[in-house]
Write an enzyme that holds these catalytic residues in place. Structure first.
Site, PDB file in Angstrom:
ATOM      1  N   ARG A 175       0.909  -1.152   0.139  1.00  0.00           N
ATOM      2  CA  ARG A 175      -0.063   0.038   0.028  1.00  0.00           C
ATOM      3  C   ARG A 175       0.690   1.329  -0.075  1.00  0.00           C
ATOM      4  O   ARG A 175       0.527   2.325   0.627  1.00  0.00           O
ATOM      5  CB  ARG A 175      -0.918  -0.041   1.150  1.00  0.00           C
ATOM      6  CG  ARG A 175      -2.023  -1.063   1.200  1.00  0.00           C
ATOM      7  CD  ARG A 175      -2.856  -1.191  -0.029  1.00  0.00           C
ATOM      8  NE  ARG A 175      -3.910  -2.069   0.130  1.00  0.00           N
ATOM      9  CZ  ARG A 175      -3.607  -3.458  -0.347  1.00  0.00           C
ATOM     10  NH1 ARG A 175      -2.360  -3.702  -1.154  1.00  0.00           N
ATOM     11  NH2 ARG A 175      -4.473  -4.377  -0.298  1.00  0.00           N
ATOM     12  N   SER A 225     -10.670   1.810   2.820  1.00  0.00           N
ATOM     13  CA  SER A 225     -10.328   1.234   3.874  1.00  0.00           C
ATOM     14  C   SER A 225      -9.476   2.508   4.795  1.00  0.00           C
ATOM     15  O   SER A 225      -8.505   3.140   4.018  1.00  0.00           O
ATOM     16  CB  SER A 225      -9.498   0.105   3.800  1.00  0.00           C
ATOM     17  OG  SER A 225     -10.031  -1.109   3.373  1.00  0.00           O
ATOM     18  N   GLU A 302      -4.113   4.454   5.967  1.00  0.00           N
ATOM     19  CA  GLU A 302      -4.030   4.434   4.382  1.00  0.00           C
ATOM     20  C   GLU A 302      -4.577   5.607   3.699  1.00  0.00           C
ATOM     21  O   GLU A 302      -3.911   6.033   2.714  1.00  0.00           O
ATOM     22  CB  GLU A 302      -4.901   3.204   3.990  1.00  0.00           C
ATOM     23  CG  GLU A 302      -4.682   2.767   2.478  1.00  0.00           C
ATOM     24  CD  GLU A 302      -5.093   1.400   2.484  1.00  0.00           C
ATOM     25  OE1 GLU A 302      -5.570   1.178   1.174  1.00  0.00           O
ATOM     26  OE2 GLU A 302      -5.454   0.615   3.290  1.00  0.00           O
TER      27      GLU A 302
END
Length: 311
Positions: A175, A225, A302
């Site tokens: 990520r 998310s 994130e």
């Protein structure tokens, strides 16, 4: 101090129709929050990006790169600089090679690739945002990541250099990439896919879309998310879902004004209609603290905050 008038004065006539002042960031981000940006420049070619960035550099204007704003929290006070809105959307498929502008929606790329008989990206079906955002954040799910398919990309460096780079320049990891930290602008990318069973791939795509619709707030403003999944537990290979720890810590019951945790997924914040960026930020802080207090785990966000450097 940056002034819109100075930017307008320096901007060549052929680029002035690409400018928009005082545009609310709530119209440019999937969370639908955020005050006005001083100036938005729509970038449709690498050459335009280079010219806009040169003006920003010469004026000392703060700038931020934005595609569809699907993984971004924009502040209520807006952004007192220039938003470089990436709108490069060209798509060229030759054999198993796809060259595409990074302003194209990631899911649109998947659809067009499958329509041409190319498979490999169907695992990511339904992931929101542009290809550029997917590359910079190394988007992935179900054991795959977009970085697996990249061959080369055109990148505009913060120092004004326009370069063609390979995947090693991205430093792909979970990520994240190096470009997420440097703020370099990815303008187009070349991916290599494979000719395969398009019927089977379409079935996988539909399965992923159905799964996403069942578990994700696809009809509500959200940034996806909020926290990254955790490294695998000792002796395991799969990452630990942050959503599991958030649910155990009671996150699903949390809300701040019109900002609330999605009932179907404890790692997602939704805007119930009139949430503010400040409320969302407070809610995310409460979620983080709840997991830290109960499990001693320090979750990493994130979602990026617009205008603020992030991991």
């Amino acid at each position: 101090m940056f002034r819109v008038h100075d930017f307008m004065r320096r901007c060549p006539d052929d680029l002035k129709d690409r400018l928009e002042s005082s545009r609310p960031l709530s119209t440019m981000t999937s969370l639908r929050v955020g005050g006005p940006a001083a100036l938005v420049c729509s970038v449709q070619t690498p050459e335009e990006a280079l010219r806009f960035q040169d003006i920003c550099f010469n004026l000392g204007a703060p700038s931020y790169i934005l595609g569809e704003g699907s993984n971004v929290l924009a502040p209520d006070e807006g952004f007192p600089g220039v938003i470089l809105h990436v709108a490069t959307r060209d798509l060229d498929i030759r054999g198993d090679t796809v060259r595409v502008g990074t302003g194209l929606a990631f899911d649109r790329l998947i659809q067009e690739s499958l329509r041409d008989g190319l498979t490999g990206l169907e695992f990511a079906s339904g992931i929101p945002g542009t290809l550029g955002g997917a590359l910079v954040g190394n988007a992935g799910c179900y054991g795959h990541e977009i970085g697996e398919f990249l061959v080369e990309a055109t990148v505009l460096r913060r120092d004004g250099q326009l370069e063609t780079v390979g995947p090693e320049a991205f430093g792909f990891r979970y990520r994240a990439t190096s470009l997420r930290e440097t703020g370099d602008l990815v303008l187009d990318a070349t991916l290599v896919l494979r000719r395969g069973d398009s019927t089977a791939a379409q079935a996988v795509r539909q399965e992923k879309l159905d799964d996403r619709r069942a578990k994700h707030p696809v009809d509500l403003p959200s940034a996806g998310s909020w926290f990254r999944n955790l490294p695998p537990a000792p002796g395991q290979t799969r990452r630990q879902a942050a959503g599991y720890y958030l649910e155990q810590a009671g996150a699903k019951e949390m809300r701040e004004g019109d900002a609330r945790v999605f009932p179907g997924h404890a790692n997602m914040i939704v805007n119930g209609g009139s949430a503010t960026s400040a409320q969302i930020r407070t809610l995310a802080g409460r979620m983080h603290q709840a997991v830290l207090d109960r499990f001693g785990l320090d979750l990493v966000e994130e979602v990026r905050t617009l205008g603020r450097p992030g991991p």
